[in-house]
Design a protein around this motif. Structure first.
Motif, PDB file in Angstrom:
ATOM      1  N   CYS A  15       9.907  -2.553  -0.760  1.00  0.00           N
ATOM      2  CA  CYS A  15       8.511  -2.330  -1.131  1.00  0.00           C
ATOM      3  C   CYS A  15       8.411  -1.047  -1.957  1.00  0.00           C
ATOM      4  N   HIS A  41      11.127   1.089   9.139  1.00  0.00           N
ATOM      5  CA  HIS A  41      10.454   1.202   7.848  1.00  0.00           C
ATOM      6  C   HIS A  41      11.439   1.452   6.711  1.00  0.00           C
ATOM      7  N   ARG A  44      12.466  -1.164   4.119  1.00  0.00           N
ATOM      8  CA  ARG A  44      11.558  -1.487   3.004  1.00  0.00           C
ATOM      9  C   ARG A  44      11.768  -0.547   1.809  1.00  0.00           C
ATOM     10  N   LEU A 120       4.762   4.816   2.766  1.00  0.00           N
ATOM     11  CA  LEU A 120       4.639   3.382   3.042  1.00  0.00           C
ATOM     12  C   LEU A 120       3.293   3.054   3.695  1.00  0.00           C
ATOM     13  N   ASP A 124       0.438   0.578   2.265  1.00  0.00           N
ATOM     14  CA  ASP A 124      -0.075  -0.542   3.055  1.00  0.00           C
ATOM     15  C   ASP A 124      -1.590  -0.509   3.205  1.00  0.00           C
ATOM     16  N   THR A 125      -2.145   0.681   3.308  1.00  0.00           N
ATOM     17  CA  THR A 125      -3.585   0.782   3.565  1.00  0.00           C
ATOM     18  C   THR A 125      -4.416   0.901   2.292  1.00  0.00           C
ATOM     19  N   SER A 127      -2.884   0.613  -1.274  1.00  0.00           N
ATOM     20  CA  SER A 127      -2.302   0.002  -2.480  1.00  0.00           C
ATOM     21  C   SER A 127      -2.728   0.747  -3.743  1.00  0.00           C
TER      22      SER A 127
END
Length: 310
Positions: A15, A41, A44, A120, A124-125, A127
């Motif tokens: 990610c 994590h 990713r 990260l 995720d929260t 973007s």
């Protein structure tokens, strides 16, 4: 271009791609700090290092050993020639597989042990299209020869997100900068910038017209503080870039104190006098760091005044 990847590399679908260019600096402390961050994590995350023309076989072997033993998916790119700041970072982005790109300089060091986890969670929260985590001098050397740079950084660069957010494009540096991949594909770094300085701010000026640049407090220390002579050398390199950014984005640059002072010096034909006066003041080790820092700022403005006139 030589690529050296470890066994984890093929298995990870990242990610976050952590992109680390270097020329001369040893990125080992940064890699070791990231290595210390454990947890699910990290599955990713990938890390790509670019040796942008250092050509030091012993450093290459050292980094290959770190790559081979890392629990991260990590690879080392080695360019025999110096590509430059913009082209090197564009190459790193082209090699990245993640949907988010984190540019971090080799002379940086995370200020807390959950640095990657924090990024990260932010991805995720939120973007974000682009986000700058900030930097500090918390872990940097306190040696006297770096006192002026430390003083200047604390005054103008090591600012909390609440302050940086007031002028989001101005306080953007590739030292700790997250960019969403789709945004970067349409807005790479301008490779016409040469030498040191301003290519990251120019990038932010372009991007902020279409996207929101956010600022958060996920800082890393800038370990590579410079001496006064080294700063003067960088300012000389940056003068042509400053003139270029002033031409490309006059509406932004007109707000900057360095531009306003440079324009005054140019109109009054004082640039040479100010540069010759400011240089010995900045170099005078018996003066307080704050005074020397002010002299350096005038030295830089005088260089910029000349560049604006060409």
């Amino acid at each position: 271009m030589i690529l050296h990847a470890n066994a984890r590399w093929p298995d990870v679908k990242p990610c976050l791609s952590v992109l680390v260019p270097f020329l001369g600096d040893d990125p080992s402390p940064l890699l070791q700090a990231l290595e210390a961050e454990k947890g699910d994590h990290t599955n990713r995350v990938e890390i790509i290092i670019l040796d942008d023309g250092t050509n030091d076989p012993s450093l290459t072997r050292k980094l290959q050993d770190l790559v081979d033993t890392s629990h991260h998916a990590i690879c080392l790119l080695s360019s025999p020639n110096n590509l430059g700041r913009s082209k090197g970072r564009n190459l790193l982005a082209a090699q990245a597989r993640g949907s988010n790109l984190l540019f971090i300089d080799a002379d940086m060091l995370p200020d807390h042990p959950d640095f990657l986890r924090f990024w990260l969670a932010h991805i995720d929260t939120q973007s974000p299209a682009a986000s700058f985590g900030g930097f500090s001098v918390i872990q940097a050397s306190s040696a006297p020869e770096y006192a002026v740079h430390r003083s200047m950084a604390l005054r103008s660069d090591c600012l909390p997100a609440s302050i940086r957010s007031q002028h989001p494009e101005k306080h953007v540096f590739t030292s700790n900068l997250l960019i969403r991949r789709d945004v970067f594909l349409k807005n790479s770094f301008d490779e016409d910038f040469q030498g040191w300085g301003w290519e990251d701010v120019e990038w932010a000026m372009r991007v902020t017209n279409a996207h929101t640049i956010t600022h958060i407090d996920n800082t890393a220390t800038h370990l590579g503080l410079d001496t006064v002579p080294a700063l003067m050398s960088k300012y000389r390199q940056s003068a042509a870039n400053f003139a270029r950014i002033a031409h490309l984005h006059p509406e932004y640059v007109a707000r900057y104190p360095s531009y306003r002072i440079a324009k005054i010096l140019r109109v009054l034909n004082l640039a040479t006098l100010v540069r010759m006066t400011a240089k010995p003041v900045a170099a005078a080790s018996f003066l307080p760091a704050s005074i020397r820092g002010i002299a350096l700022r005038f030295y830089r403005a005088a260089l910029y005044a000349k560049a604006l006139g060409t």
